[in-house]
Enzyme design. Sequence first.
Site, mmCIF file in Angstrom:
data_model
loop_
_atom_site.group_PDB
_atom_site.id
_atom_site.type_symbol
_atom_site.label_atom_id
_atom_site.label_comp_id
_atom_site.label_asym_id
_atom_site.label_seq_id
_atom_site.Cartn_x
_atom_site.Cartn_y
_atom_site.Cartn_z
ATOM 1 N N ARG A 117 0.859 -1.245 -0.068
ATOM 2 C CA ARG A 117 0.012 0.098 0.052
ATOM 3 C C ARG A 117 0.951 1.231 -0.014
ATOM 4 O O ARG A 117 0.561 2.148 -0.736
ATOM 5 C CB ARG A 117 -0.877 0.022 1.111
ATOM 6 C CG ARG A 117 -1.630 1.420 1.400
ATOM 7 C CD ARG A 117 -2.938 1.435 2.177
ATOM 8 N NE ARG A 117 -2.849 0.757 3.505
ATOM 9 C CZ ARG A 117 -2.255 1.062 4.700
ATOM 10 N NH1 ARG A 117 -1.447 2.081 4.490
ATOM 11 N NH2 ARG A 117 -2.070 0.236 5.454
ATOM 12 N N TYR B 50 -16.109 15.545 -17.041
ATOM 13 C CA TYR B 50 -16.480 14.162 -17.025
ATOM 14 C C TYR B 50 -17.752 13.876 -15.959
ATOM 15 O O TYR B 50 -17.776 14.396 -14.759
ATOM 16 C CB TYR B 50 -15.028 13.352 -16.593
ATOM 17 C CG TYR B 50 -15.407 12.005 -16.548
ATOM 18 C CD1 TYR B 50 -15.844 11.029 -17.506
ATOM 19 C CD2 TYR B 50 -15.419 11.368 -15.100
ATOM 20 C CE1 TYR B 50 -15.979 9.838 -17.380
ATOM 21 C CE2 TYR B 50 -15.511 9.838 -15.139
ATOM 22 C CZ TYR B 50 -16.002 9.271 -16.146
ATOM 23 O OH TYR B 50 -15.973 7.840 -16.104
ATOM 24 N N ASP C 281 -7.314 17.808 -15.793
ATOM 25 C CA ASP C 281 -7.596 16.514 -16.187
ATOM 26 C C ASP C 281 -7.356 16.290 -17.664
ATOM 27 O O ASP C 281 -8.036 16.773 -18.496
ATOM 28 C CB ASP C 281 -9.001 15.953 -15.983
ATOM 29 C CG ASP C 281 -9.416 14.442 -16.189
ATOM 30 O OD1 ASP C 281 -8.659 14.091 -17.128
ATOM 31 O OD2 ASP C 281 -10.189 14.133 -15.722
ATOM 32 N N LYS D 154 -8.001 5.223 -19.915
ATOM 33 C CA LYS D 154 -8.239 5.537 -21.262
ATOM 34 C C LYS D 154 -6.924 5.334 -22.189
ATOM 35 O O LYS D 154 -6.495 4.409 -22.405
ATOM 36 C CB LYS D 154 -8.509 7.051 -21.260
ATOM 37 C CG LYS D 154 -9.523 7.283 -20.487
ATOM 38 C CD LYS D 154 -11.031 6.631 -20.738
ATOM 39 C CE LYS D 154 -12.054 6.532 -19.372
ATOM 40 N NZ LYS D 154 -12.354 7.915 -18.923
#
Length: 374
Positions: free
Chosen positions: A46, A98, A170, A195
Amino acid sequence: MKFATRLVHFNAAPGDPLHPSNTPIYQTATFAQEEADAFGKFDYSRSGNPTRKVLEDQVAALEQGTRGFAFSSGMAAIATVTHLLSAGDEIVADYDLYGGASRLFGKVIGRAGLTVSFVDAQDLAALEAAITPKIKLVYIESPTNPLLRILDIAAISQIAHRHNALVCVDSSVMSPYLQNPLVLGADIALHSGTKFLCGHSDVTAGVIAVQDEKLAQDIYFLQNAEGTALAPFDSYLLLRGLKTLKLRMDAQQASALKVAQFLAAHPRVSEVNYPGLPTHPGYELQKKQATGPGTLLTFRAGSREAAKRIAEQTEYLKIAVSFGSVNSTISIPAAMSHASVPAEHARQIPDDLLRLSLGIEDVDDLLAALNASL
Ligand SMILES: *Cc1c(COP(=O)(O)O)cnc(C)c1O
């Protein structure tokens, strides 16, 4: 090193005595310590994992930042950015976001005492007027999705910095190949790795790149404290996909331009939004701040019914919410990816708008299929 070289030329396995030419998947949660009171380079996945670290360093290099971070999804990356703020702080965002970001801003972060206001960030005066002393973050996408408006990242960054606000861009629609927000003055470059970085629709991921060391430390703290980092196998898949980013996007972009020109000339199509067409209002700005117009375009079919029929009946085009894959996809943003956009913004997205994400198929097949369905 030029971009294409960097994509494949990097240290795939730093410190591995066997010098593997590809990055191994360090599928382990823990790393044994040599001493009870001293940690090694890695102790718990982590907090840090060698596969993820190679990816994060690569993301930083491609965005011309100093530190990169990989998360389990683009939304996890965006949520992390909002956690840089504290109760009472405010965000100003462009209104064309988005759908998932709209939902997070509109329905989630209020619980933590954050507020968001939306502006048309193409209007720089309106943006500056919206930046009160409580605004700590200016959040934008460019090109915006699905309307493909182009926002002036350098000008917006200057305005935000005059008011001591951070700027997060973004840049998912561009990828680090076509646009580098940090170079343009933004503080945080963010991508949905799902993407273009991945490119094959086989992993969800989010990445962040920054230049400022203090900001990097804050983001690292959150990534570890909240447990949102990308898993080793998914990091491996992203690293693998990234190597062909330029090849894929060059091919997809060439097809996007041809398809945009075809649609713009077609009598059944009323409007084509593609920043690679000289008729696009953001054409010049896009040329200034990015090295290409990208592989996404939207067009209007005239009615909701026509849009539905084109989406369902065009050969080769899969109906899918995502974009940036090697397969071409088509979607109706108003009904799909942006269905969660609050009603006061939804009017901005016409219900006959179709979004095309061009893949690497032969463009002649795609043109023939579109011609047939239109
Ligand atoms: C898909 C997308 C996101 C969200 O990314 P996920 O990986 O799906 O969580 C954020 N921003 C943009 C522009 C996107 O297209």
